[in-house]
Structures are given as C-alpha cells and as structure tokens.
Design a protein around this motif. Structure first.
Motif, PDB file in Angstrom:
ATOM      1  N   GLN A 227       0.897  -1.375  -0.014  1.00  0.00           N
ATOM      2  CA  GLN A 227      -0.141  -0.166   0.175  1.00  0.00           C
ATOM      3  C   GLN A 227       0.912   1.375   0.092  1.00  0.00           C
ATOM      4  OE1 GLN A 227      -3.646  -0.190  -0.388  1.00  0.00           O
ATOM      5  NE2 GLN A 227      -2.739  -2.118  -0.790  1.00  0.00           N
ATOM      6  N   GLY A 228       2.083   1.132  -0.356  1.00  0.00           N
ATOM      7  CA  GLY A 228       2.907   2.305  -0.421  1.00  0.00           C
ATOM      8  C   GLY A 228       4.060   1.925  -1.226  1.00  0.00           C
ATOM      9  N   GLN A 229       4.601   2.976  -1.889  1.00  0.00           N
ATOM     10  CA  GLN A 229       5.802   2.915  -2.904  1.00  0.00           C
ATOM     11  C   GLN A 229       6.663   4.107  -2.726  1.00  0.00           C
ATOM     12  OE1 GLN A 229       5.106   1.543  -6.964  1.00  0.00           O
ATOM     13  NE2 GLN A 229       3.060   0.925  -6.607  1.00  0.00           N
ATOM     14  N   GLN A 230       8.068   3.867  -2.535  1.00  0.00           N
ATOM     15  CA  GLN A 230       8.920   4.987  -2.234  1.00  0.00           C
ATOM     16  C   GLN A 230      10.010   5.026  -3.407  1.00  0.00           C
ATOM     17  OE1 GLN A 230       8.611   6.843  -0.064  1.00  0.00           O
ATOM     18  NE2 GLN A 230       6.754   5.639   0.915  1.00  0.00           N
ATOM     19  N   GLY A 231       9.748   4.416  -4.618  1.00  0.00           N
ATOM     20  CA  GLY A 231      10.582   4.425  -5.914  1.00  0.00           C
ATOM     21  C   GLY A 231      11.865   3.498  -5.504  1.00  0.00           C
ATOM     22  N   ARG A 232      11.495   2.417  -5.016  1.00  0.00           N
ATOM     23  CA  ARG A 232      12.654   1.773  -4.672  1.00  0.00           C
ATOM     24  C   ARG A 232      13.842   1.434  -5.861  1.00  0.00           C
ATOM     25  NH1 ARG A 232       8.582  -1.692  -6.204  1.00  0.00           N
ATOM     26  NH2 ARG A 232       9.040  -3.172  -7.439  1.00  0.00           N
TER      27      ARG A 232
ATOM     28  N   SER B 237      12.559  10.585 -18.247  1.00  0.00           N
ATOM     29  CA  SER B 237      12.617   9.516 -18.836  1.00  0.00           C
ATOM     30  C   SER B 237      13.375   8.405 -18.060  1.00  0.00           C
ATOM     31  CB  SER B 237      13.173   9.200 -20.178  1.00  0.00           C
ATOM     32  OG  SER B 237      12.286   9.630 -21.120  1.00  0.00           O
ATOM     33  N   ILE B 238      13.090   6.977 -17.906  1.00  0.00           N
ATOM     34  CA  ILE B 238      13.508   6.237 -16.973  1.00  0.00           C
ATOM     35  C   ILE B 238      13.531   4.873 -17.594  1.00  0.00           C
ATOM     36  CG2 ILE B 238      11.777   5.838 -15.546  1.00  0.00           C
ATOM     37  CD1 ILE B 238      13.838   5.456 -13.185  1.00  0.00           C
TER      38      ILE B 238
ATOM     39  N   LEU C 111       4.482   4.113 -11.814  1.00  0.00           N
ATOM     40  CA  LEU C 111       4.572   5.003 -10.437  1.00  0.00           C
ATOM     41  C   LEU C 111       5.849   4.628  -9.862  1.00  0.00           C
ATOM     42  CD1 LEU C 111       3.670   7.169  -8.296  1.00  0.00           C
ATOM     43  CD2 LEU C 111       2.656   5.074  -6.975  1.00  0.00           C
ATOM     44  N   ASN C 112       6.231   3.512  -9.446  1.00  0.00           N
ATOM     45  CA  ASN C 112       7.549   3.219  -8.847  1.00  0.00           C
ATOM     46  C   ASN C 112       8.862   3.828  -9.727  1.00  0.00           C
ATOM     47  OD1 ASN C 112       8.695   1.271  -6.496  1.00  0.00           O
ATOM     48  ND2 ASN C 112      10.065   1.295  -8.095  1.00  0.00           N
ATOM     49  N   ALA C 113       8.433   3.356 -11.245  1.00  0.00           N
ATOM     50  CA  ALA C 113       9.785   3.962 -12.035  1.00  0.00           C
ATOM     51  C   ALA C 113       9.673   5.550 -11.881  1.00  0.00           C
ATOM     52  CB  ALA C 113       9.674   3.369 -13.514  1.00  0.00           C
ATOM     53  N   ALA C 114       8.677   6.244 -12.003  1.00  0.00           N
ATOM     54  CA  ALA C 114       8.828   7.607 -12.041  1.00  0.00           C
ATOM     55  C   ALA C 114       9.324   8.294 -10.862  1.00  0.00           C
ATOM     56  CB  ALA C 114       7.323   8.156 -12.541  1.00  0.00           C
TER      57      ALA C 114
ATOM     58  N   ARG D  83      11.693   7.258  -8.952  1.00  0.00           N
ATOM     59  CA  ARG D  83      13.158   7.181  -8.940  1.00  0.00           C
ATOM     60  C   ARG D  83      13.765   8.512  -9.372  1.00  0.00           C
ATOM     61  NH1 ARG D  83      12.686   2.035 -10.812  1.00  0.00           N
ATOM     62  NH2 ARG D  83      14.179   2.309 -12.420  1.00  0.00           N
ATOM     63  N   VAL D  84      12.979   9.364 -10.525  1.00  0.00           N
ATOM     64  CA  VAL D  84      13.754  10.400 -10.905  1.00  0.00           C
ATOM     65  C   VAL D  84      12.864  11.685 -10.505  1.00  0.00           C
ATOM     66  CG1 VAL D  84      14.622   9.382 -12.809  1.00  0.00           C
ATOM     67  CG2 VAL D  84      12.438   9.847 -13.078  1.00  0.00           C
ATOM     68  N   ARG D  85      11.462  11.453  -9.925  1.00  0.00           N
ATOM     69  CA  ARG D  85      10.779  12.536  -9.714  1.00  0.00           C
ATOM     70  C   ARG D  85       9.911  12.443  -8.325  1.00  0.00           C
ATOM     71  NH1 ARG D  85       8.978  16.497 -13.655  1.00  0.00           N
ATOM     72  NH2 ARG D  85       7.880  17.305 -11.860  1.00  0.00           N
ATOM     73  N   PRO D  86      10.524  12.509  -7.163  1.00  0.00           N
ATOM     74  CA  PRO D  86      10.047  12.241  -6.067  1.00  0.00           C
ATOM     75  C   PRO D  86       8.640  13.087  -5.983  1.00  0.00           C
ATOM     76  CG  PRO D  86      12.390  12.768  -5.592  1.00  0.00           C
ATOM     77  CD  PRO D  86      11.955  13.307  -6.868  1.00  0.00           C
ATOM     78  N   ASP D  87       8.165  14.144  -6.490  1.00  0.00           N
ATOM     79  CA  ASP D  87       7.214  14.747  -6.467  1.00  0.00           C
ATOM     80  C   ASP D  87       6.000  14.126  -7.401  1.00  0.00           C
ATOM     81  OD1 ASP D  87       8.536  15.581  -8.871  1.00  0.00           O
ATOM     82  OD2 ASP D  87       7.672  17.589  -8.822  1.00  0.00           O
ATOM     83  N   VAL D  88       6.187  12.933  -7.933  1.00  0.00           N
ATOM     84  CA  VAL D  88       5.201  12.321  -8.586  1.00  0.00           C
ATOM     85  C   VAL D  88       3.906  12.147  -7.621  1.00  0.00           C
ATOM     86  CG1 VAL D  88       4.436  10.318  -9.934  1.00  0.00           C
ATOM     87  CG2 VAL D  88       6.641  11.471 -10.344  1.00  0.00           C
ATOM     88  N   PRO D  89       2.531  12.737  -7.918  1.00  0.00           N
ATOM     89  CA  PRO D  89       1.573  12.491  -7.175  1.00  0.00           C
ATOM     90  C   PRO D  89       1.166  10.935  -6.933  1.00  0.00           C
ATOM     91  CG  PRO D  89       0.816  13.311  -9.166  1.00  0.00           C
ATOM     92  CD  PRO D  89       2.238  13.123  -9.426  1.00  0.00           C
ATOM     93  N   PHE D  90       1.040  10.625  -5.642  1.00  0.00           N
ATOM     94  CA  PHE D  90       0.221   9.330  -5.200  1.00  0.00           C
ATOM     95  C   PHE D  90      -0.187   9.589  -3.811  1.00  0.00           C
ATOM     96  CE2 PHE D  90       4.541   8.540  -3.327  1.00  0.00           C
ATOM     97  CZ  PHE D  90       4.364   7.691  -2.409  1.00  0.00           C
ATOM     98  N   ALA D  91      -0.963   8.588  -3.319  1.00  0.00           N
ATOM     99  CA  ALA D  91      -1.391   8.503  -1.958  1.00  0.00           C
ATOM    100  C   ALA D  91      -1.581   6.986  -1.482  1.00  0.00           C
ATOM    101  CB  ALA D  91      -2.726   9.171  -1.568  1.00  0.00           C
TER     102      ALA D  91
END
Length: 387
Positions: free
Chosen positions: A280-285, A308-309, A320-323, A325-333
């Motif tokens: 229930q959570g992703q941090q861009g591992r 791009s990644i 979402l996880n991939a994004a 990694r390069v943009r921590p401000d990608v919206p998610f909840a």
C-alpha cells in the motif's frame, strides 16, 4: 431531474503544510482532525462533499501517506477529516495517540470523484446553492450504505444534500460492531432532529441485539436483500453511495445490479482493495537496469517537464515506482488502486493495469490509468500526468 453534472475536475495533487487546530475524540479508536486553511489557500482547498485529502507525515523516520475523506460541509478556511485506528495501522495509530492541536501536517489539496452527479452538490457554496429555486424544488432520494469509518464522506454528502434541497430525502444504512463504535453518533442524531421527515438512519450492529432482527448481526447477502426489500425504496432512489470494506461494497453493487439499478447511479469508495498482500505504499525503490538491454523505457510529463527512465522487464515494476526514482514529487497517496491520485493518461505504448477502483469507465476508455497499478508491456510507454 436530469443529470447535468460530471465528476469534479481533477487538480494537480500538491501538498501544503497546514496547522492542526483541533483533535476531537469521536470513539475510543477514532478522532476528528481539523486543519486551518490560510486565506491565500482557500481556493486551492475548496472541495466537493465526498472528496478526500491525503496526509503525509514522517513517523519513526519513514514518510507515510494516508488518504482520509473530508467529513464536513465545505467551509472556507477549514478542513475536517476523521481517522479511525486500524489494527497495526502506523499512521492511524499515531494520529489517534500522538497528534495534537498546534502540530503541522502536509495535506494534499482535495481529490476524488465520490460525489453526487445530480447537481445538488455541484457547488462548494451551500449558502448559494440553497438559494437557487431549482435546487430547493429538487425532489431526489439518495441512499447510502456505510460501515465504520465509511460514514466520513457520507456525513458531508448528507449534510450538503439535505441543506441544499427542501424536498430531498436521504436514507442511511450504517453498519458497526456496537453502539460505542458509531462515529459521529451525536452529529447523526442532531441531523435527524433537524430533518426528521427527510432523513432516516438505520443502524445495523453486528455484536449487539437490537429490537429488529434485521438491524442485528452482520450484513450478509440475505440480510442485504431484506434491507433492500423492506427498509429502502430501490425503485425511487435517484443515487446510491457505498463506502466501506471491499466485501460490503461489492456485495451492494452486485445486489443493486441484480435489481436493475443503472451503474451510473451507484457511487462507491473503498477502504482498501481487500488484498492485504498488495503493498500500500511505494517509495521509488532502487531497481537496477538490465545490462543485457531487456528494459522498458518509460517517459512521463509532470508540470510541463518530461523525464525518462529505464525499467527492467524482469522487475515488472509499476509506472509510479519507476517515475518516483527520478521525480519524488510524482503524485500518489494509497498506491493500491483505490484513491486515483496517481492518475495519468497514456500517450503511446502498451500496458496492463492490474486494479482499478478509482477511475470511471469513460476515463479508462479515454486512455487514463492508475500509474500505481500500471506496468508497461511494450518497449516504450509514454504517459502524461498533466492531461
């Protein structure tokens, strides 16, 4: 009455630090939290009854995000949410035990489409809406099924609808374990006193014996059929609101479909997908790129900027996880396919979306996806968060 409104326009999801002005105990394991909204942010935090906000905090050194429905009618300068403690819930336990007036939390601007389509709640100004002749004369009947903290958005919707139209009626079927677990018990009583002929509240308690056997015990398929037959008037209901755990919401949707209720008249919102094994959570591992070249290339646009990644085919990671990694401000909840905060439009490429409990059919048909549930299946995938 004709359906002349659509789902509320989606806004770019952004966080702002807001001050907690009150933490009010509702039950032994739930609180109502009020936030002050500065005058310069009132427009950004305007909302429709039924929408939610995501809260973000650092707990034990980790960033935690959770989404909570707004429980009050739209009121400039204030937001109120209700938080029920979940067993093992990190954020909900912290909020119930440690959060206090004067603290500050990151609060996302309101999101979500769990709102009425009938026009009664299409404006965020109840005073102005109530003054309109069309709204005052609108004879609509709404029915809501809620369980536990699912009452939160229903409170806002019921208050706004009953206030907006002098001839609207509202039936609420509210399931809890016992009377002590009923959130907003006093407020529901006050609302019933204010609209005695137009609001009916039916409490179903699973662990307490009530005078009516129908209102005692867990709501299963048979009890639901009896409630639909004997308590609410299915044929004259203009709109349905379902909010609670997956099993209850899906059971209600199936029962209403069997009775011929059009899908567009049923609005629903889930606590979770009912799949506890789903993160229930992703941090861009960190995901290492495959040196052999077996990678997907994901390109996305956010706030007018493109990034791009590469994502290894073997990792089967989400967009979402991939994004992240390069943009921590990608919206998610929620990152569980429930809230819709991570919504984006696929511009090109092939993909698969595992779960979807947030997007409407027309949105999916127009290419929108939940990036937390979407994985590329083609060499390249291009998505647009700004669309």
């Amino acid at each position: 009455m004709t359906d002349t409104t659509t789902a509320p326009a989606r806004r770019r999801a952004t966080f702002t630090s807001l001050e907690v002005t009150q933490v009010r105990r509702l039950t032994a394991d739930s609180v109502e939290v009020a936030f002050a909204v500065p005058s310069e942010l009132v427009e950004d935090y305007d909302y429709l009854p039924g929408q939610y906000v995501a809260l973000r905090a650092v707990i034990d050194g980790h960033e935690v995000r959770r989404s909570y429905s707004i429980c009050a009618e739209p009121r400039p300068g204030e937001l109120r949410v209700a938080i029920k403690k979940d067993i093992g819930g990190l954020f909900s336990t912290w909020a119930n035990e440690s959060l206090a007036a004067g603290d500050r939390l990151d609060v996302m601007n309101p999101q979500g489409a769990f709102t009425s389509r009938l026009g009664l709640t299409s404006m965020n100004d109840p005073e102005r809406l109530a003054a309109e002749e069309v709204a005052r004369n609108a004879s609509v009947h709404l029915v809501a099924f809620a369980a536990g903290s699912g009452i939160t958005p229903i409170m806002a919707i019921a208050k706004a609808v009953l206030r907006a139209s002098e001839s609207s009626t509202f039936d609420l079927v509210y399931a809890n374990r016992s009377a002590t677990d009923v959130m907003f018990a006093e407020e529901l009583g006050d609302l019933k006193d204010k609209y005695p002929a137009r609001l009916a509240v039916h409490h179903v308690l699973s662990r307490e014996q009530r005078i009516s056997p129908l209102m005692s015990g867990r709501i299963d398929a048979d009890k639901l059929d009896d409630i639909l037959d004997e308590v609410v008037q299915v044929e004259r209901t203009d709109e349905w609101f379902l909010c609670g755990p997956f099993e209850l919401v899906q059971m209600c949707r199936d029962a209403l479909a069997e009775r011929g209720v059009p899908e567009e008249r049923i609005r629903f919102e889930l606590f979770t997908t009912g799949r506890p094994e789903t993160p229930q959570g992703q941090q861009g591992r960190a995901v290492p790129v495959d040196p052999s070249g077996e990678n997907h290339e994901i390109t996305f646009t956010l706030d007018g900027l493109s990034s791009s990644i590469e994502s290894p085919v073997s990792a089967r990671e989400t967009v979402l996880n991939a994004a992240l990694r390069v943009r921590p401000d990608v919206p998610f909840a929620c990152a569980g396919g429930v809230c819709g905060t991570c919504r984006a439009k696929v511009v090109s490429g092939e993909f698969e979306m595992e779960e979807n409990y947030a997007l409407e059919k027309d949105e999916v048909a127009n290419g929108y996806v939940l990036t937390c549930q979407t994985r590329p299946t083609s060499k390249e995938l291009v998505v647009d968060f700004d669309a």
